[in-house]
Write a protein that holds these residues in place. Structure first.
Motif, short mmCIF file in Angstrom:
data_model
loop_
_atom_site.label_atom_id
_atom_site.label_comp_id
_atom_site.label_asym_id
_atom_site.label_seq_id
_atom_site.Cartn_x
_atom_site.Cartn_y
_atom_site.Cartn_z
N TYR A 167 -10.85 20.90 -38.58
CA TYR A 167 -11.22 19.67 -37.80
C TYR A 167 -12.00 18.64 -37.90
O TYR A 167 -11.86 17.57 -37.72
N GLY A 168 -12.72 18.93 -39.15
CA GLY A 168 -13.54 17.89 -39.84
C GLY A 168 -14.97 17.62 -39.09
O GLY A 168 -15.50 16.68 -39.27
N TYR A 169 -15.13 18.46 -38.06
CA TYR A 169 -16.29 18.46 -37.22
C TYR A 169 -17.22 19.19 -37.73
O TYR A 169 -17.42 20.53 -37.85
N ASP A 170 -18.37 18.40 -37.99
CA ASP A 170 -19.66 19.37 -38.60
C ASP A 170 -20.62 19.84 -37.82
O ASP A 170 -21.73 18.83 -37.65
N PHE A 171 -20.55 21.06 -37.09
CA PHE A 171 -21.73 21.30 -36.33
C PHE A 171 -22.50 22.11 -37.10
O PHE A 171 -23.74 22.65 -36.79
N ARG A 172 -22.71 22.01 -38.68
CA ARG A 172 -23.64 22.85 -39.44
C ARG A 172 -24.95 22.36 -39.24
O ARG A 172 -25.79 22.90 -39.36
N LEU A 225 -17.66 30.77 -38.41
CA LEU A 225 -17.01 29.63 -37.34
C LEU A 225 -17.25 28.22 -37.68
O LEU A 225 -16.17 27.42 -37.81
N LEU A 226 -18.59 27.90 -37.91
CA LEU A 226 -18.84 26.46 -38.25
C LEU A 226 -18.09 25.88 -39.37
O LEU A 226 -17.79 24.77 -39.49
N GLU A 227 -18.05 26.82 -40.55
CA GLU A 227 -17.26 26.30 -41.74
C GLU A 227 -15.95 26.39 -41.45
O GLU A 227 -15.14 25.15 -41.84
N ALA A 228 -15.30 27.22 -40.60
CA ALA A 228 -13.66 26.98 -40.48
C ALA A 228 -13.52 25.71 -39.49
O ALA A 228 -12.63 24.95 -39.69
N ASN A 269 -9.11 32.15 -33.00
CA ASN A 269 -8.48 31.48 -32.00
C ASN A 269 -8.36 30.05 -32.21
O ASN A 269 -7.61 29.09 -32.11
N ILE A 270 -9.82 29.54 -32.64
CA ILE A 270 -9.89 28.15 -32.72
C ILE A 270 -9.11 27.67 -33.99
O ILE A 270 -8.72 26.69 -33.91
#
Ligand SMILES: C[S@@+](CC[C@H](N)C(=O)[O-])C[C@H]1O[C@@H](n2cnc3c(N)ncnc32)[C@H](O)[C@@H]1O
Length: 276
Positions: free
Chosen positions: A22-27, A14-17, A56-57
């Motif tokens: 979207y360019g948001y890096d929650f990793r 999910l975090l990779e996707a 979905n995201i």
């Protein structure tokens, strides 16, 4: 493979996707609370697994908007931790006033209370007119509230108490107008505040800052992201200027520790060392 290992794999996907799409890096967010919030979103959406949320995201940016809202903890208060504001008022302002123009950055301002508190403090210290306050967050929903500056009236009692404990020089009621069940911050406080979207995961530094407050934000990051963001603050600050962190945050053991003096350890105020 255990259920737990599968879940962890799906969360990583999910975090990779999200990063890819979207360019948001929650990793680089601290795993425990991030995972808890993701699983809660899965349950609230009636989904059976994280992989469904990922699909979905990926295909619906509105679902991603909701996800962003979930991921950001926006708890804040006017004059939160009043003793920090007292210290800024009594010990930091005398340094700030030596500059003809003063730039202040609230990174992770949530719904804006911290920035309005600073504007009130600066007004009382006679500095607001020469200050530019940048108040940023990556959560547009919070920023919209911040820009309006309208807050539930039930907060006022707590906020007034905080304000008084911060070394107040007037009455908190001077700074808002109450209407029904809300309080609207005075327009004059907004004049020197710019609210803007800024993502600490990826956006550039603001230049020539005299004071940066990033309180109760770094706790959500792992040590890599924390170091990256602290490096951005280090680049943004003018020499001998100030960085304020949250109660549970510290520069100790960070990569920029050597670039700062501890100005007040208890209040988490640091001062950039002059490099000759
Ligand atoms: C708990 S609030 C802190 C608000 C305020 N600084 C205070 O101490 O009262 C944390 C804020 O950090 C923001 N935040 C988290 N990650 C961020 C990021 N990568 N870029 C910008 N803001 C972020 C959240 O949206 C949230 O509004």
């Amino acid at each position: 493979m255990t259920q737990e290992a599968l879940q962890k794999f799906e969360i990583n996907q999910l975090l990779e996707a999200i990063y890819f799409r979207y360019g948001y890096d929650f990793r680089n967010y601290a795993a425990a609370s991030l995972h808890r919030r993701i699983l809660s979103r899965v349950a609230l959406s009636g989904l059976s697994c994280v992989a469904e949320l990922t699909a979905n995201i990926l295909h619906d940016s509105e679902v991603f908007g909701l996800f962003l809202k979930d991921m950001s903890i926006t708890v804040t208060e006017m004059f939160r931790d009043p003793s920090v504001f007292k210290e800024i008022r009594e010990q930091v302002c005398c340094h700030l006033e030596t500059y003809p123009r003063i730039n202040i950055w609230h990174a992770g301002c949530a719904t804006g209370e911290e920035a309005y508190s600073m504007a009130i403090l600066l007004q009382e210290e006679g500095l607001l007119e020469r200050c530019q306050i940048y108040a940023t967050d990556y959560n547009n929903h919070s920023l919209a509230i911040a820009k309006k500056g309208i807050y539930p009236a039930q907060q006022i009692k707590r906020d007034t108490k905080n304000y008084l404990a911060s070394g107040a020089k007037a009455s908190f009621a001077d700074y808002y107008s109450a209407k029904y069940d809300s309080a609207k911050m005075d327009e004059s406080l907004k004049k020197n505040i710019t609210f803007a979207n800024h993502n600490l995961m990826k956006d550039q530094a603001f230049a020539q800052m005299h004071l940066i407050l990033c309180r109760n934000v770094l706790i959500y990051f792992d040590s890599d992201l924390k170091n990256k963001v602290l490096d951005v603050f280090n680049q943004s600050l003018i020499h001998r200027c100030f960085l304020v962190l949250g109660d549970k945050e510290t520069l100790d053991f960070s990569q920029v520790q050597g670039s700062f003096d501890v100005f007040n350890r208890k209040q988490k105020i640091y001062r950039k060392i002059n490099v000759i």
